[in-house]
Design an enzyme around this catalytic site. Structure first.
Site, short mmCIF file in Angstrom:
data_model
loop_
_atom_site.label_atom_id
_atom_site.label_comp_id
_atom_site.label_asym_id
_atom_site.label_seq_id
_atom_site.Cartn_x
_atom_site.Cartn_y
_atom_site.Cartn_z
N ASP A 140 5.27 -5.85 -3.68
CA ASP A 140 6.00 -4.66 -3.23
C ASP A 140 7.35 -5.04 -2.63
OD1 ASP A 140 5.25 -2.01 -3.44
OD2 ASP A 140 3.78 -2.11 -1.81
N GLU A 143 0.36 7.91 -6.71
CA GLU A 143 -0.33 7.97 -5.42
C GLU A 143 -0.54 9.42 -4.98
OE1 GLU A 143 0.92 5.17 -2.46
OE2 GLU A 143 -0.28 6.11 -0.89
O1 KIV Z 1 1.30 -1.01 -0.37
C1 KIV Z 1 0.30 -0.78 -1.05
O2 KIV Z 1 -0.79 -1.30 -0.80
C2 KIV Z 1 0.47 0.14 -2.18
C3 KIV Z 1 -0.77 0.65 -2.83
C4 KIV Z 1 -1.42 1.62 -1.95
C5 KIV Z 1 -0.49 1.21 -4.17
O3 KIV Z 1 1.56 0.47 -2.52
#
Ligand code: KIV
Length: 257
Positions: A81, A176
């Site tokens: 991310d 989501e």
């Molecule tokens: O940060 C995270 O864990 C996510 C998931 C919930 C998709 O983006």
């Protein structure tokens, strides 16, 4: 194209894609034997650091945890991310995504859609950085939780957003907390896989935050199923250890040198 990504793409309309989050080597090593995608999610801000949202997580936080996760991963696609603020313009996004890719050896990055960053996705892909999109309830950009896609107008908007992300070149997209109808429609209309969280059975794959599904985070909204109650398991072990230390039952001869 990265072989692992090719494999994920080939699962569309054939078999479900299984995804979970990891923030450390020990968990990643277990997941690696079973799942298709491991995400180093910015949810670590809430789960590990106790923040009330994901907004203050830094690129260095994400990189440090990815380095740990990477040590436990042999075969699974590793997605990372991008934290809030790390991809606010194209130049910055490219610099930061390249830093994440080169320092961690991950396979792809994920970024949340703000309905404007399609050009950023396109640029990253042009520079050979595979991107996973993320629409619906996107915690980096939305203050209040709401299930998205509850009216025809909302569904049309979400579909348009998903299609633009696909067109920009993303290899998959997280949905989501979308209504079942919108998740179903988007999954049918896109040729890239959709990965749902709180978005019904119609998605091509599912993701949950591992700490939630293991019953250790204390965060259990409707879309989380607790597949274990690790809080209880850990507490029992800690209680047993405490008792044994106090009663001088631990350590015994075989536990020391
Ligand atoms: O940060 C995270 O864990 C996510 C998931 C919930 C998709 O983006």
């Amino acid at each position: 194209m990265n072989k692992k990504i090719k494999k994920i793409l080939s699962k569309k309309n054939k078999s479900k894609i299984v995804c979970l989050t990891a923030y450390s080597k020990s968990i990643a090593k277990i997941l690696d034997k079973h799942v298709d995608i491991i995400l180093v999610g910015d949810s670590m801000a809430n789960v590990l650091y106790g923040h009330k949202n994901t907004h203050k997580l830094t690129l260095d936080n994400i990189i440090q945890h990815t380095l740990s996760v990477k040590m436990g991963v042999k075969k699974t696609l590793l997605v990372v991310d991008m934290p809030k603020g790390s991809y606010s313009n194209t130049k910055f996004a490219l610099k930061n995504a390249q830093k994440v890719m080169s320092t961690t050896g991950c396979d792809a990055i994920k970024l949340e859609s703000n309905k404007k960053n399609f050009v950023i996705i396109k640029k990253l892909i042009k520079k050979k950085i595979p991107v996973m999109g993320h629409i619906g309830f996107t915690p980096q950009f939305k203050k209040k939780f709401k299930v998205e896609g509850q009216t025809k107008r909302e569904i049309t908007k979400l579909l348009k957003e998903a299609k633009l992300i696909e067109k920009a070149g993303a290899f998959s997209i997280v949905l989501e907390c979308l209504s079942a109808d919108s998740a179903n429609l988007i999954t049918k209309k896109l040729s890239i896989p959709t990965i749902g969280i709180g978005s019904s059975k119609y998605c091509d794959g599912q993701i949950l935050v591992t700490d939630d599904m293991l019953g250790i985070s204390g965060f259990y909204p409707k879309f989380v199923k607790k597949f274990a109650n690790l809080n209880r398991v850990i507490e029992n072990a800690v209680k047993k250890y405490t008792r044994e230390v106090k009663l001088r039952k631990f350590p015994i001869a075989k536990n020391f040198f």
